[in-house]
Design an enzyme around this catalytic site. Structure first.
Site, PDB file in Angstrom:
ATOM      1  N   GLU A 258       0.847  -1.203   0.000  1.00 24.00           N
ATOM      2  CA  GLU A 258       0.000   0.000   0.000  1.00 24.00           C
ATOM      3  C   GLU A 258       0.883   1.253   0.000  1.00 24.00           C
ATOM      4  O   GLU A 258       0.903   2.024   0.948  1.00 24.00           O
ATOM      5  CB  GLU A 258      -0.938  -0.011   1.203  1.00 24.00           C
ATOM      6  CG  GLU A 258      -2.067  -1.018   1.076  1.00 24.00           C
ATOM      7  CD  GLU A 258      -3.101  -0.875   2.174  1.00 24.00           C
ATOM      8  OE1 GLU A 258      -2.789  -0.260   3.219  1.00 24.00           O
ATOM      9  OE2 GLU A 258      -4.215  -1.394   2.012  1.00 24.00           O
ATOM     10  N   SER A 285      -4.388   2.429   0.787  1.00 23.88           N
ATOM     11  CA  SER A 285      -5.367   2.238   1.848  1.00 23.88           C
ATOM     12  C   SER A 285      -6.711   2.832   1.460  1.00 23.88           C
ATOM     13  O   SER A 285      -6.789   3.876   0.801  1.00 23.88           O
ATOM     14  CB  SER A 285      -4.874   2.896   3.140  1.00 23.88           C
ATOM     15  OG  SER A 285      -5.912   2.950   4.101  1.00 23.88           O
TER      16      SER A 285
END
Length: 393
Positions: A258, A285
């Site tokens: 991420e 995210s």
């Protein structure tokens, strides 16, 4: 709407969990009641001759999940998870693709007012009625014939789960006629930069002008290069630049971290810049916002990936309305770069090293799919790995 909360809502929309279980806080006493309901459902479903999720899930189940994903402005990570599940399902694989998510989104408004697209939090969604309120609101769009873990159809579940809107719930879960965002909170883009697709949470853009933008690329080869140079005052960048982060795809990193939320360069932040067009082959995210393109496929480490040969100064463009993304490179120059990149790959790096690497990492690097197929092992797909078994090319 983080990824975990998104997947809880998606799982409820698939019919696999109690509706209130998608949003109840971890410390809530409701969790005990949800646990008891889950146990009751597990026992009851045995009488329905359902022995595996594939016996329960149908195309209609996944369409409902995608409708909910679009309506909540959920995490882009959910697209990866859903595609992995779909591609393992022998009766659904091929009927639902990455483009299906975009097609459904065109007819589904964003109605849940949660960050990063809105202003509120998951506890507000729960207190506003959670999935029960949301599904009643979305009822005209849903496939009500889809079966649920209760043994009832979704329509029957909603018939017995009455809900009456009140002022706070109407503020958090808006009507279809008064959405937070008109449609397509999550979009899928195609073009020479991402021929197999890429995704963006358009509703979370902080500067909607960037949804139709063209600018010079500022390229970072990997996360280490990004960390080293992004805040340097010597970085050649303007607010109109397009930040490109390569090397964080499922194979290239490996693991597709991420890291797609590329930060605004410090010197631009000091000038008040809060958003820029950013593109990567990694993930982000669900709580992050900005005009950010993710999951570019094929990822930069794959031979032949145009994304992998983008250089500083190349003009990169995005047109969300047309669902297009591209880079302006003359054909002859592009082929020269691809040939040069192929030689670099043959000389070493993860693409070559994975062929002889032992253990789980070697298995993963050889067999993981690209993002549009769910970043799953190719041999776990419903139709098997195909001709590129173990990817020893």
């Amino acid at each position: 709407m983080g990824t975990a909360s998104t997947m809880a809502c998606v799982t409820a929309a698939l019919g696999l969990t109690p509706l209130m279980g998608a949003s109840a806080p971890a410390v809530s006493s409701a969790r005990q009641r949800i646990a008891e309901e889950t146990g009751s459902n597990a026992v009851a479903i045995l009488d329905q001759s359902v022995r595996a999720p594939q016996d329960l899930l149908t195309k209609e189940s996944f369409l409902n999940a995608i409708i909910v994903l679009q309506a909540i402005g959920g995490s882009t990570n959910a697209i990866v998870h859903l595609m992995a599940i779909i591609n393992r399902h022998p009766k659904v694989k091929g009927d639902i693709t990455l483009d299906t998510i975009d097609e459904i989104g065109r007819n589904v408004p964003l109605i849940v007012d949660l960050k990063p697209s809105g202003d509120n939090y998951m506890t507000d969604f729960h207190n506003g009625g959670g999935m029960v309120a949301l599904l009643h609101t979305l009822r005209p769009l849903l496939r009500l014939e889809a079966l649920t873990i209760t043994g009832q159809t979704l329509g029957q579940v909603l018939d017995t789960s009455t809900f009456r809107a009140f002022p706070f719930s109407s503020q958090i879960i808006r009507s279809l006629q008064n959405p937070l965002y008109p449609a397509s909170s999550l979009v899928v883009l195609h073009g020479n930069l991402a021929p197999n697709g890429c995704v963006m949470k358009a509703s979370a853009s902080k500067d909607k002008r960037l949804l139709h933008h063209r600018g010079p690329a500022v390229v970072f080869k990997n996360s280490a290069d990004l960390a080293k140079r992004i805040d340097s005052d010597d970085l050649v960048v303007t607010k109109d630049s397009v930040l490109i982060l390569q090397g964080i795809g499922p194979i290239g990193n490996p693991g597709m971290p991420e890291a797609g939320l590329i930060p605004i360069p410090r010197k631009l932040g000091r000038e008040g810049v809060t958003d820029m067009l950013r593109i990567s082959d990694g993930r982000m995210s669900g709580t992050a916002g900005g005009t950010i393109v993710l999951h570019v496929s094929p990822e930069s480490v794959v031979p032949g990936s145009v994304f992998g040969v983008v250089r500083d100064g190349d003009v990169v463009w995005v047109d969300v309305e047309k669902r297009e993304i591209g880079v302006d490179i003359e054909d002859g120059e592009l082929q020269r770069r691809l040939d040069e990149r192929k030689k670099e790959i043959e000389a070493g790096g993860v693409w070559k090293e994975r062929v002889g690497r032992r253990g789980y990492r070697g298995l993963y690097e050889r067999c993981v799919n690209q993002a549009e197929e769910g970043c799953d092992f190719d041999f776990l797909k419903a139709d098997g790995p195909g001709d590129d078994v173990h990817r020893r090319d």
